[in-house]
Motif scaffolding. Sequence first.
Motif, short mmCIF file in Angstrom:
data_model
loop_
_atom_site.label_atom_id
_atom_site.label_comp_id
_atom_site.label_asym_id
_atom_site.label_seq_id
_atom_site.Cartn_x
_atom_site.Cartn_y
_atom_site.Cartn_z
N ARG A 1 116.39 -109.71 50.49
CA ARG A 1 116.61 -110.63 51.59
C ARG A 1 115.87 -110.23 52.86
O ARG A 1 115.16 -111.03 53.47
N ASP A 2 116.01 -108.96 53.29
CA ASP A 2 115.47 -108.54 54.59
C ASP A 2 114.05 -108.03 54.51
O ASP A 2 113.31 -108.09 55.49
N ALA B 1 115.16 -105.25 59.84
CA ALA B 1 115.31 -106.63 60.31
C ALA B 1 115.26 -106.75 61.82
O ALA B 1 115.25 -107.87 62.35
N VAL C 1 122.86 -105.46 56.86
CA VAL C 1 121.50 -105.71 57.33
C VAL C 1 120.72 -104.41 57.22
O VAL C 1 121.27 -103.32 57.40
N HIS D 1 120.07 -115.36 56.99
CA HIS D 1 119.18 -114.28 57.36
C HIS D 1 119.60 -113.70 58.71
O HIS D 1 120.11 -114.41 59.57
N ARG E 1 114.50 -112.94 65.84
CA ARG E 1 114.37 -112.56 64.43
C ARG E 1 113.10 -111.75 64.22
O ARG E 1 112.18 -111.78 65.03
#
Length: 416
Positions: free
Chosen positions: A332-333, A337, A368, A392, A409
Amino acid sequence: MLEALAQAEVAVTDCLDAPTWALPEHDLIAALDAAHRLEQRLAAVTLALVRELDGRGTATAQGASSTAVWLRNRLRLGVGAARRLTELAATLDTAPTAVRDALAAGTVDVEQARVIADTVQTVHTAAGAQAADKAVGVLVDWAAQFDATQLRKLGTRILDHVAPEVADAAAESALRAQESRATRDRHVTISEQPDGRLRLSGILDTEAAAVLRAAIDPLTAPAGPDDTRTPGQRRHDAVAAVCRLALRTGELPENGGDPAQIVVTTGYDGLTRQLGSGALDFGQQLSAETVRRLACDATILPAVLNGASQPLDVGRQRRLIAGPLRRALVLRDRGCAFPGCDRPPRWCDAHHIQHWADGGDTSLANAVLLCGHHHRHVHRSEWAVRLGGDGHPEFVPPAWLDPDRLPRRNHYHRRT
């Protein structure tokens, strides 16, 4: 200063609109000289600003791991250029006044100024302050004729001009200083290209260069008369072969809690049908053919990102984020992040968004990836972490940094 810089910007804009085609040749040359002098003077201003910001700790206060990283994001520089800018600002901060004055006057450029500062420091150590003062004048005069590379070569014998009585004795000292600079300046930069390839650049010190040559030279010879690879391609393949050999030894230290290894994520059904492409930890895509080839010599770890057979939410029974859950977090990351950080997954810790001690569970929705620096920074600062509507992570800056507290982000790891 801001007003003066605004006026300078207006003047430069006027120059951009000027019809250069209408100028006679001697005016064109004079304008080029003037533009170059202005460029060096602006460089001196930039370096003074960078040095002051570095001294105040502005970068770390705003969440960056260093001034170089902060400059990379603020000025959209390459990381190597940002690092050199920071180092040069520090070097010139301690350089003799005459060197800074020459840069401010536009009579030397920034690279010449760095060479002069390094050389004068060596002379000061070897022959004292008086000889160092003489060396500044000699080197600044030489800078009018020679570029930075030639100036550094000439500087190795500067004592012959300013302190001949100690020149021979200082030659060994100068060589040691040169080796010290080589150690200081050693670096390797790995830059990801848009198509997933990597660009390697850097400077090896003498010892590391000898080790590299010894390792790859036996592998760079043509494999036979039908070998059509260029010398550069053979060196590339030799470096890859040495790295594969190192991985096979099993003697490399762990990386991110796992053995040093290549990790490819692909669908099991696609792999068995010889159709599935795959992705590396860093996000680069691999063709189905490459995935099948790597699978011939691989351990296959099943990981179901959703489903009863391998649940990702392990609740409160486990505090550490490991195994399939960490693998899903990496997918995902794709790296740290925190906004502006480009550190890869293996350099990262898994951070509980709601701390485990405060009742937070160990799940993908409460985790995260953060590198060591940003993990510490988030724990002791006013930055807030949350998951956005798309699942996210996003980071809310403290009010002193952004009164509107608009979420930010990380865009370095985004896949297209």
